[in-house]
Write an enzyme that holds these catalytic residues in place. Structure first.
Site, PDB file in Angstrom:
ATOM      1  N   HIS A 121     -11.562  -5.469   8.724  1.00 53.57           N
ATOM      2  CA  HIS A 121     -12.155  -5.362   7.391  1.00 53.57           C
ATOM      3  C   HIS A 121     -13.431  -4.527   7.453  1.00 53.57           C
ATOM      4  O   HIS A 121     -14.360  -4.740   6.688  1.00 53.57           O
ATOM      5  CB  HIS A 121     -12.490  -6.741   6.824  1.00 53.57           C
ATOM      6  CG  HIS A 121     -11.295  -7.580   6.486  1.00 53.57           C
ATOM      7  ND1 HIS A 121     -10.527  -8.196   7.431  1.00 53.57           N
ATOM      8  CD2 HIS A 121     -10.727  -7.879   5.292  1.00 53.57           C
ATOM      9  CE1 HIS A 121      -9.540  -8.864   6.844  1.00 53.57           C
ATOM     10  NE2 HIS A 121      -9.629  -8.685   5.540  1.00 53.57           N
ATOM     11  N   GLU A 152       0.821  -1.215   0.000  1.00 52.66           N
ATOM     12  CA  GLU A 152       0.000   0.000   0.000  1.00 52.66           C
ATOM     13  C   GLU A 152       0.853   1.263   0.000  1.00 52.66           C
ATOM     14  O   GLU A 152       0.491   2.267  -0.615  1.00 52.66           O
ATOM     15  CB  GLU A 152      -0.964   0.004   1.196  1.00 52.66           C
ATOM     16  CG  GLU A 152      -2.149  -0.961   1.067  1.00 52.66           C
ATOM     17  CD  GLU A 152      -1.785  -2.417   1.319  1.00 52.66           C
ATOM     18  OE1 GLU A 152      -0.634  -2.694   1.751  1.00 52.66           O
ATOM     19  OE2 GLU A 152      -2.649  -3.289   1.094  1.00 52.66           O
ATOM     20  N   ALA A 161     -10.525  -0.477   3.163  1.00 56.57           N
ATOM     21  CA  ALA A 161     -10.077   0.814   3.725  1.00 56.57           C
ATOM     22  C   ALA A 161      -9.053   0.593   4.825  1.00 56.57           C
ATOM     23  O   ALA A 161      -8.068   1.330   4.939  1.00 56.57           O
ATOM     24  CB  ALA A 161     -11.276   1.573   4.281  1.00 56.57           C
ATOM     25  N   ASP A 162      -9.285  -0.460   5.625  1.00 55.78           N
ATOM     26  CA  ASP A 162      -8.430  -0.750   6.775  1.00 55.78           C
ATOM     27  C   ASP A 162      -6.945  -0.818   6.387  1.00 55.78           C
ATOM     28  O   ASP A 162      -6.075  -0.416   7.150  1.00 55.78           O
ATOM     29  CB  ASP A 162      -8.833  -2.094   7.395  1.00 55.78           C
ATOM     30  CG  ASP A 162     -10.339  -2.209   7.586  1.00 55.78           C
ATOM     31  OD1 ASP A 162     -10.767  -2.443   8.709  1.00 55.78           O
ATOM     32  OD2 ASP A 162     -11.092  -2.051   6.591  1.00 55.78           O
ATOM     33  N   GLN A 195      -7.722  -2.645  -1.096  1.00 58.53           N
ATOM     34  CA  GLN A 195      -8.639  -3.786  -1.092  1.00 58.53           C
ATOM     35  C   GLN A 195      -9.707  -3.589  -0.006  1.00 58.53           C
ATOM     36  O   GLN A 195     -10.871  -3.900  -0.217  1.00 58.53           O
ATOM     37  CB  GLN A 195      -7.875  -5.082  -0.910  1.00 58.53           C
ATOM     38  CG  GLN A 195      -8.685  -6.272  -1.345  1.00 58.53           C
ATOM     39  CD  GLN A 195      -7.824  -7.408  -1.841  1.00 58.53           C
ATOM     40  OE1 GLN A 195      -7.143  -8.052  -1.040  1.00 58.53           O
ATOM     41  NE2 GLN A 195      -7.836  -7.680  -3.129  1.00 58.53           N
TER      42      GLN A 195
END
Ligand SMILES: Cc1ncc(C[n+]2csc(CCOP(=O)(O)OP(=O)(O)O)c2C)c(N)n1
Lengths: 321, 339
Positions: free
Chosen positions: A125, A58, A82-83, A80
């Site tokens: 998630h 990321e 937001a977390d 994939q």
């Protein structure tokens, strides 16, 4: 025809790819597979050079987007979940958000964050990250609550010359449907009064809009008319719409799915308190999730986040004040 | 041996030109940074001063062999020499250190945080490791636009910063995308006060290259000719489509971490070892020994650098700082989001 919130996001990306060769999508599994949620389904087949699988990196994904933006591209980064954007946090807030300020070179990147809770998703998630990114100067943070907004705001996000954090809600992906995509749209930075009323104002955004609308529906039977404001964009915040509504109702409840410490609802309440204190007939109230990580079990999860019934409870208290 | 001697002879014409050119930038950087340190000691610089003393040969040898207006060069804190060699106007550096409103960031950022991404030199942020993926993105964009051709991008970094997640992510990404990226690692044996054995556990940093599936070389960073030849090699490999390249230059920082630091943690033994040799003196001796320049010509290079540095500093000193009352306090570029 019926189109879902998720399909609207896909359609917006498809149109952006078609209209502008500078647009590309970079993210995990977004290519041939079409993304973990299928937000990019079939896009790789149409634009194989510009819908590209990234490694699970990321930080580097956002760094790459900034570098590409410097060269005049308009990247869309799909996180994939937001977390996991927390791993790219540094590049978002220190590299992307400061670029224009430091160098006078615009940073037109869009970072899509599949956000928010769904039953069974658990602590890693389910997060709502809008507050974190909104805190930093240089970002624009959008939180669409409707199919139409998911579409038009994403198109606007891609066209904007600044970094946009696009918080799309996973709970709405499949639940929310509309008959058609919008032709005319409200600019992303304007809030919208979704329902008018006179007893109290609810200020909210993203999936919580729908909990608020359900609560307002329930209360109608008892003669209460609740005005509901959808912020749409939480940075910047359209305070004039918010204050205009409170001028009519005198009471306000701010709702967010995010954690309660700080954040969008406290920002709203703080601004109302200083900018619209004399409009208030009762202390402003806010409602957020419980201050724990997000639970996995559906029964715990439903209790953890605000729902139509907890919203209704708060509203009834507020109106009795 | 015979082979490399041949090669050296073949290179000699070109090598002498590059060596003298690179030496010029080394001298300019050393002269400038010495002046800046003095001004700092006189209390006239706000913020920190971080210099590249002892690293000039390694820094400038890379940048002087890149093609300005085409390639990408991402310098870090010890790359005054590389910045100059890549074409950064000296006045930009002077203005940034001295807080002139006419500097490239108009007072919004200081000291080494300067660049010009439109000229291929992105402006660093402090967070170590974070610039490598930006260079990847610039290369990636050019490839998408079919404008990559023989462009290469270089990112500079220190030994300590190789421990960051950002370094790993970006290098791995560059390898996966097979980008023409050169990572130049100045192993100056310390990250601030931390020695390399608290930073990594492999024998040599260059050993990591294999793990990423990229090419890597180890060079003596105090030796101008070795630096020039090493970078020449990796630049041509990257241009030819060979993917990312790592160059580790072994050397010693001949200053504190910043000018506030007298580096008591560097042992005398290390200072007097080969690593502690001053690349600038070595380069001068080599250039004279090879008759690439006479001693007089070397002295002229120094004199010219002094004149340029004096002029840049005098100009920056005469300029006003930014005015907070008329400053454009806007972090947004889009008109509809500006206040
Ligand atoms: C991510 C990050 N952590 C910490 C720092 C603070 N810091 C600045 S320079 C430095 C040492 C860097 O060492 P190295 O990478 O070896 O480069 P050198 O200073 O030796 O050239 C540190 C720890 C930083 N800038 N970025």
């Amino acid at each position: 025809m019926s189109i879902s919130y998720l399909e609207a996001i896909r359609e917006a990306q498809s149109l952006a790819l078609e209209n502008d060769e500078n647009v590309f999508i970079y993210g995990q599994d977004v290519g041939a597979f079409g993304g973990a949620f299928k937000a990019t389904k079939n896009l790789f087949q149409k634009y194989p050079d510009r819908v590209i699988d990234s490694p699970i990196s990321e930080d580097a994904m956002v760094g790459l987007a900034v570098g590409a933006a410097i060269e005049g591209m308009r990247p869309i980064i799909e996180m994939q979940f937001a977390d996991f954007s927390s791993v790219g946090f540094n590049q978002i807030v220190n590299q992307a958000a400061t670029l224009f300020w430091r160098t006078a070179v615009p940073c037109p990147i869009t970072i899509r964050l599949p956000s928010g809770g769904t039953p069974g998703s658990g602590p890693f998630h389910s997060q709502c990250m809008e507050t974190i990114y909104a805190h930093y100067p240089g970002t624009i943070v959008m939180t669409p609550a409707t199919v139409e907004d998911a579409y038009s705001m994403l198109l606007e996000a891609i066209a904007i010359d600044d970094p946009v954090i696009f918080c799309e809600h996973k709970y709405l992906y499949y639940h929310l449907k509309s008959d058609s995509l919008p032709k005319q749209t409200l600019p992303a930075k304007s809030a919208r009064i979704v329902r008018s009323g006179r007893h109290a104002t609810v200020v909210t955004y993203s999936a919580m809009l729908h909990e608020a609308l359900r609560a307002a529906d329930n209360m109608k039977n008892d003669g209460y008319e609740i005005e509901v404001v959808d912020l749409r964009c939480i940075k910047p915040i359209d305070m004039s719409t918010v204050l205009g509504s409170i001028a009519r109702t005198g009471r306000v409840l701010a709702i967010g799915e995010a954690f309660p410490w700080g954040g969008v609802t406290s920002e709203i309440i703080s601004r109302i308190s200083s900018e619209g204190f004399n409009l208030l007939d009762a202390p402003p109230v806010r409602l957020n999730s419980i201050d724990t990580p997000i639970p996995y079990h559906p029964d715990l999860w439903r209790y953890h986040r605000p729902t139509a019934s907890s919203v209704e409870e708060e509203l009834r208290k507020l109106i009795r004040e | 041996m015979a082979n490399s001697a041949n090669q050296n002879q073949k290179l000699n014409g070109k090598l002498s030109t590059i060596a003298v050119d690179t030496y010029r930038w080394m001298v300019l950087a050393r002269t400038f940074e010495d002046r800046i340190s003095n001004i700092y000691r006189a209390g006239k610089i706000v913020g920190g001063v971080y210099v590249g003393k002892g690293q000039e040969a390694f820094s400038a040898s890379l940048a002087s062999q890149l093609m300005k207006g085409q390639d990408i060069y991402s310098p870090l804190i010890r790359d005054m020499a590389g910045r100059a060699a890549f074409g950064e106007p000296l006045i930009d550096a002077a203005r940034t250190y001295l807080g002139s409103a006419q500097g490239p960031s108009v007072g919004r950022d200081g000291n080494v945080h300067r660049g010009n991404s439109q000229e291929g030199m992105p402006t660093m942020i402090s967070h170590l490791g974070a610039m490598i993926s930006v260079v990847c993105g610039m290369l990636f964009a050019r490839r998408l636009r079919k404008k990559l051709n023989t462009v290469v991008g270089a990112a500079c970094i220190g030994d300590g910063a190789t421990s960051t997640g950002a370094f790993h992510e970006a290098l791995n990404m560059a390898a996966v995308e097979k980008l023409p990226l050169i990572i130049s690692i100045a192993n100056n044996q310390f990250a601030y006060s931390t020695p390399t054995d608290r930073q990594f556990a492999c024998n040599e940093l260059v050993d990591r290259a294999a793990g990423y599936g990229v090419n890597g070389i180890n060079i003596n960073g105090t030796d101008l000719v070795e630096c020039i030849e090493g970078f020449e090699k990796v630049i041509s490999l990257a241009r030819a489509g060979d993917g990312p390249q790592i160059v580790v230059g072994n050397l010693l920082r001949l200053s504190g971490h910043g000018e506030h630091d007298d580096a008591p943690y560097v042992s005398n033994e290390m200072r007097s070892s080969d690593l502690g040799q001053d690349c600038l003196l070595k380069a001068k001796n080599k250039i004279i020994e090879e008759s690439w320049c006479t001693e007089n010509e070397c002295n002229e290079i120094q004199e010219q650098a002094t004149v340029e540095v004096n002029a840049a500093i005098a100009q920056a000193e005469s300029e006003k700082g930014p005015n907070p009352y008329s400053h454009d306090w806007n972090a947004y570029s889009s008109p509809s989001f500006r206040k």
